[in-house]
Design a protein around this motif. Structure first.
Motif, PDB file in Angstrom:
ATOM      1  N   TYR A  35      22.284  -4.299  32.991  1.00  0.00           N
ATOM      2  CA  TYR A  35      22.999  -3.220  32.310  1.00  0.00           C
ATOM      3  C   TYR A  35      22.362  -2.858  30.967  1.00  0.00           C
ATOM      4  CZ  TYR A  35      26.521  -4.200  35.800  1.00  0.00           C
ATOM      5  OH  TYR A  35      27.178  -4.383  36.992  1.00  0.00           O
ATOM      6  N   PHE A  36      21.286  -3.558  30.630  1.00  0.00           N
ATOM      7  CA  PHE A  36      20.592  -3.339  29.368  1.00  0.00           C
ATOM      8  C   PHE A  36      19.168  -2.869  29.620  1.00  0.00           C
ATOM      9  CE2 PHE A  36      23.960  -6.258  28.386  1.00  0.00           C
ATOM     10  CZ  PHE A  36      24.354  -5.925  27.103  1.00  0.00           C
ATOM     11  N   GLU A  37      18.614  -2.219  28.625  1.00  0.00           N
ATOM     12  CA  GLU A  37      17.205  -1.854  28.661  1.00  0.00           C
ATOM     13  C   GLU A  37      16.592  -2.367  27.362  1.00  0.00           C
ATOM     14  OE1 GLU A  37      14.478   1.856  30.076  1.00  0.00           O
ATOM     15  OE2 GLU A  37      16.415   2.329  29.190  1.00  0.00           O
ATOM     16  N   THR A  38      15.523  -3.131  27.496  1.00  0.00           N
ATOM     17  CA  THR A  38      14.915  -3.683  26.293  1.00  0.00           C
ATOM     18  C   THR A  38      14.168  -2.591  25.535  1.00  0.00           C
ATOM     19  OG1 THR A  38      12.810  -4.319  27.301  1.00  0.00           O
ATOM     20  CG2 THR A  38      14.623  -5.938  27.405  1.00  0.00           C
ATOM     21  N   ARG A  39      14.089  -2.787  24.232  1.00  0.00           N
ATOM     22  CA  ARG A  39      13.348  -1.843  23.384  1.00  0.00           C
ATOM     23  C   ARG A  39      11.886  -1.783  23.808  1.00  0.00           C
ATOM     24  NH1 ARG A  39      15.915   1.856  20.136  1.00  0.00           N
ATOM     25  NH2 ARG A  39      17.702   0.887  19.168  1.00  0.00           N
ATOM     26  N   ALA A  40      11.329  -2.942  24.185  1.00  0.00           N
ATOM     27  CA  ALA A  40       9.934  -2.970  24.624  1.00  0.00           C
ATOM     28  C   ALA A  40       9.753  -2.099  25.871  1.00  0.00           C
ATOM     29  CB  ALA A  40       9.490  -4.396  24.902  1.00  0.00           C
ATOM     30  N   ASP A  41      10.666  -2.200  26.826  1.00  0.00           N
ATOM     31  CA  ASP A  41      10.568  -1.376  28.042  1.00  0.00           C
ATOM     32  C   ASP A  41      10.705   0.106  27.725  1.00  0.00           C
ATOM     33  OD1 ASP A  41      10.110  -3.519  29.754  1.00  0.00           O
ATOM     34  OD2 ASP A  41      12.239  -3.799  30.200  1.00  0.00           O
ATOM     35  N   ILE A  42      11.588   0.438  26.817  1.00  0.00           N
ATOM     36  CA  ILE A  42      11.756   1.840  26.403  1.00  0.00           C
ATOM     37  C   ILE A  42      10.464   2.352  25.793  1.00  0.00           C
ATOM     38  CG2 ILE A  42      12.965   3.376  24.791  1.00  0.00           C
ATOM     39  CD1 ILE A  42      15.431   1.473  25.158  1.00  0.00           C
ATOM     40  N   TYR A  50       0.527   0.492  26.258  1.00  0.00           N
ATOM     41  CA  TYR A  50       0.894  -0.749  25.567  1.00  0.00           C
ATOM     42  C   TYR A  50       1.541  -1.786  26.499  1.00  0.00           C
ATOM     43  CZ  TYR A  50      -0.089   1.710  21.239  1.00  0.00           C
ATOM     44  OH  TYR A  50      -0.715   2.393  20.234  1.00  0.00           O
ATOM     45  N   THR A  51       1.450  -1.581  27.785  1.00  0.00           N
ATOM     46  CA  THR A  51       2.077  -2.477  28.760  1.00  0.00           C
ATOM     47  C   THR A  51       1.689  -3.938  28.538  1.00  0.00           C
ATOM     48  OG1 THR A  51       2.186  -0.711  30.392  1.00  0.00           O
ATOM     49  CG2 THR A  51       2.363  -2.954  31.235  1.00  0.00           C
ATOM     50  N   GLU A  52       0.437  -4.172  28.264  1.00  0.00           N
ATOM     51  CA  GLU A  52      -0.032  -5.552  28.076  1.00  0.00           C
ATOM     52  C   GLU A  52       0.445  -6.154  26.752  1.00  0.00           C
ATOM     53  OE1 GLU A  52      -4.155  -6.141  28.978  1.00  0.00           O
ATOM     54  OE2 GLU A  52      -4.039  -4.801  30.707  1.00  0.00           O
ATOM     55  N   GLN A  53       1.036  -5.362  25.914  1.00  0.00           N
ATOM     56  CA  GLN A  53       1.522  -5.835  24.616  1.00  0.00           C
ATOM     57  C   GLN A  53       3.031  -6.097  24.624  1.00  0.00           C
ATOM     58  OE1 GLN A  53      -0.615  -6.491  22.152  1.00  0.00           O
ATOM     59  NE2 GLN A  53      -2.209  -5.888  23.597  1.00  0.00           N
ATOM     60  N   LYS A  54       3.605  -6.204  25.811  1.00  0.00           N
ATOM     61  CA  LYS A  54       5.059  -6.320  25.921  1.00  0.00           C
ATOM     62  C   LYS A  54       5.619  -7.508  25.130  1.00  0.00           C
ATOM     63  CE  LYS A  54       8.906  -6.265  29.078  1.00  0.00           C
ATOM     64  NZ  LYS A  54       9.378  -5.999  30.419  1.00  0.00           N
ATOM     65  N   GLU A  55       4.997  -8.664  25.198  1.00  0.00           N
ATOM     66  CA  GLU A  55       5.525  -9.817  24.472  1.00  0.00           C
ATOM     67  C   GLU A  55       5.467  -9.605  22.959  1.00  0.00           C
ATOM     68  OE1 GLU A  55       7.785 -12.836  23.866  1.00  0.00           O
ATOM     69  OE2 GLU A  55       7.366 -12.055  25.861  1.00  0.00           O
ATOM     70  N   THR A  56       4.437  -8.961  22.492  1.00  0.00           N
ATOM     71  CA  THR A  56       4.344  -8.630  21.065  1.00  0.00           C
ATOM     72  C   THR A  56       5.473  -7.675  20.679  1.00  0.00           C
ATOM     73  OG1 THR A  56       1.952  -8.916  21.098  1.00  0.00           O
ATOM     74  CG2 THR A  56       2.867  -7.624  19.276  1.00  0.00           C
ATOM     75  N   LEU A  57       5.719  -6.701  21.522  1.00  0.00           N
ATOM     76  CA  LEU A  57       6.814  -5.758  21.271  1.00  0.00           C
ATOM     77  C   LEU A  57       8.162  -6.473  21.296  1.00  0.00           C
ATOM     78  CD1 LEU A  57       5.545  -2.781  23.443  1.00  0.00           C
ATOM     79  CD2 LEU A  57       5.740  -2.804  20.949  1.00  0.00           C
TER      80      LEU A  57
END
Length: 112
Positions: A35-42, A50-57
């Motif tokens: 039910y949530f969307e992470t800021r990184a995914d947004i 920036y897909t490969e930077q997801k953990e940094t985000l």
């Protein structure tokens, strides 16, 4: 404290609800993370490079980690449209539990 179950219009369920990473983990354990969307995914949806930077985000968005999704009507996806009550009332986000305004106080006066 406001008794949300007695609200006449669920107005606060139109607000953006953000949770930090720790609270998001609680929802994940309850299997409510869908039910949530992470800021990184947004961010990655807007900037796929920036897909490969997801953990940094994810680290960058520690305090405002995820947002509770809304339905097409602009209301929280966890609001039962028939009863206008929260489907996860006991487990709702902290910001929802703590929410209060003068509007809520006026509603309580009208309801009691």
């Amino acid at each position: 404290m406001v008794d949300c179950l007695k609200c006449v219009n669920s107005a606060c369920c139109k607000l953006d609800v953000e949770v930090d990473r720790l609270e998001f983990q609680r929802f994940k354990a309850l299997r409510l993370d869908k039910y949530f969307e992470t800021r990184a995914d947004i961010f990655i949806k807007k900037e796929p490079r920036y897909t490969e930077q997801k953990e940094t985000l994810n680290k960058m968005y520690e305090d405002n980690f995820a947002i509770l999704k809304k339905g097409e009507d602009g209301l929280c996806v966890l609001l039962d449209r028939e009863t206008m009550k929260c489907k996860i009332y006991e487990d709702r986000p902290k910001v929802c539990k703590d929410y209060t305004t003068n509007r809520c106080a006026k509603i309580r006066i009208l309801k009691y």
